[in-house]
Design an enzyme around this catalytic site. Sequence first.
Site, PDB file in Angstrom:
ATOM      1  N   ASN A 114      67.537  36.245 119.978  1.00 22.03           N
ATOM      2  CA  ASN A 114      68.136  37.566 120.176  1.00 22.03           C
ATOM      3  C   ASN A 114      68.042  38.068 121.619  1.00 22.03           C
ATOM      4  O   ASN A 114      68.950  38.699 122.123  1.00 22.03           O
ATOM      5  CB  ASN A 114      67.548  38.584 119.198  1.00 22.03           C
ATOM      6  N   GLY A 187      59.746  35.547 116.687  1.00 17.78           N
ATOM      7  CA  GLY A 187      60.776  35.225 115.713  1.00 17.78           C
ATOM      8  C   GLY A 187      60.563  35.950 114.404  1.00 17.78           C
ATOM      9  O   GLY A 187      59.919  37.002 114.351  1.00 17.78           O
ATOM     10  N   SER A 188      61.065  35.363 113.342  1.00 24.88           N
ATOM     11  CA  SER A 188      61.036  36.010 112.033  1.00 24.88           C
ATOM     12  C   SER A 188      59.682  35.846 111.350  1.00 24.88           C
ATOM     13  O   SER A 188      58.900  34.950 111.683  1.00 24.88           O
ATOM     14  CB  SER A 188      62.126  35.417 111.134  1.00 24.88           C
ATOM     15  N   GLU A 209      54.875  37.355 117.508  1.00 24.11           N
ATOM     16  CA  GLU A 209      55.694  38.549 117.698  1.00 24.11           C
ATOM     17  C   GLU A 209      56.793  38.505 116.655  1.00 24.11           C
ATOM     18  O   GLU A 209      57.761  37.750 116.791  1.00 24.11           O
ATOM     19  CB  GLU A 209      56.263  38.582 119.117  1.00 24.11           C
ATOM     20  N   CYS A 243      64.271  43.356 117.422  1.00 23.75           N
ATOM     21  CA  CYS A 243      63.165  43.421 116.458  1.00 23.75           C
ATOM     22  C   CYS A 243      62.567  44.817 116.342  1.00 23.75           C
ATOM     23  O   CYS A 243      61.975  45.155 115.316  1.00 23.75           O
ATOM     24  CB  CYS A 243      62.079  42.412 116.820  1.00 23.75           C
ATOM     25  N   GLU A 333      63.946  43.205 106.716  1.00 23.71           N
ATOM     26  CA  GLU A 333      64.458  43.617 108.020  1.00 23.71           C
ATOM     27  C   GLU A 333      65.948  43.306 108.118  1.00 23.71           C
ATOM     28  O   GLU A 333      66.392  42.216 107.758  1.00 23.71           O
ATOM     29  CB  GLU A 333      63.692  42.905 109.137  1.00 23.71           C
TER      30      GLU A 333
END
Length: 457
Positions: A114, A187-188, A209, A243, A333
């Site tokens: 992203n 990331g996720s 993160e 995020c 999310e």
Amino acid sequence: MTIPQILEKQRTFFATQQTKDISYRKKSLQKLLKEIIRRERDILKALHDDFRKSEYEGVMTETSIVISEVKTMIKNVSSWATPKRVMPALLNFPSSAKIYSEPYGTTLIIAPWNYPYQLAFSPLAGAIAAGNTVVLKPSELTPNTSTICKEIIERVFDPNHVTVVEGGIPESQELLAQRWDYIFFTGSVPVGRIVAKAAAEYLTPVTLELGGKSPCIIDDSANIKLAAKRIVWGKFINGGQTCIAPDYLLIHKRNKDEFVKAFTEEIIKAYGENPETSDDFPRIVNSRNFDRLHKMLENESFLAGGKTNRDQYYISPTLLDEPSLESEVMKGEIFGPILPLISYEKEKDLHSIISKYDKPLAFYVFTNKKSFAKKLIKQYSFGGGTINDTTVHFANHNLPFGGVGESGIGGYHGKHTFDTFSHKKGVVIRGNWLDIPTRYAPYKGKLKQLRTLMKLG
């Protein structure tokens, strides 16, 4: 060269102690700074080619942040790396004590798609400043940016110091199968669990993160027009693929109509009557993420937006009207330009909704009641947040950026990045001119003296 061979060469290079030399770190960072400034136009083009990010957004959210971070490292690395004196313990008298910041060694940085440039090079700068070697894995979902990252690093660094490994899931899996001294992942949440599990195999320390459903509360005292303006900016920058973007709105019922009107007006001001034709509104990164987001729009009511174009991976800035907490859009999310609006009447309503979800990465409150804001900040656990704005806490390198619980582990930015990539080693230096006998056996008759020393120390 295979991944195990790359890692072995970096271990050998780290063992030479060269990266521990402060002048070597600074020269490496200075070379990096020069190259990223030289290649800024290419970086911005790559970001546009990957998901139509505008030049302005590219500078604001990617290149300027990295340049600032590298400059901060160059300016401060000497002082940060200097051993810090701390008060010695009376029990050790005579002595002095210091904390040494030493590099972990061979580190792995896995960057997301992203913000594919910023979230690769910002932690990289800190890892280098701290004296580590680095293997950087950029995202395969943004191939143009990945290529630029690789070109820059190959031009600046000895591959035994820093190298890039491109590829997809197989390469990531092989990287995670190795034994690292530190892993930094952005990331996720699902992939974060995989990373944590792989790191646990060797007890490797990690920074994760991640993300989560970040609430944005607008109470009955808020400046509605200003809130709408700031939320439109924070939510739809990068096409909503941020995020720390507000994930859902909780707005006092009496302000709902006014907010919807102001919000719609701000979308038009920012992106025009048809955001699909705006040069300032990015696209969804790929078909998989488009389809995931498109599914969230099914059976929902729109207060604004709702238009899609799969051929262009386009989803308009969208405001949803009172979705069910059991709906697809409220399950996890969103990570896209879709914003659910849910109204509330009493403060207890907020808790019943927010407490349904895990600790978020970000938390936002729009209010003119300082006591209300302070209460919420104390009441809820979250990574970081802002009162009367969105996402801007990210821009202050004096603040640690990171999550808590499901939204992540550890933090970085500025000195916090240096500290993240440094082991803090405590050292006591004893004097030889006096040796107090209290601690030595036999202990008979010494207990009272020991208790006195413990109280004083």
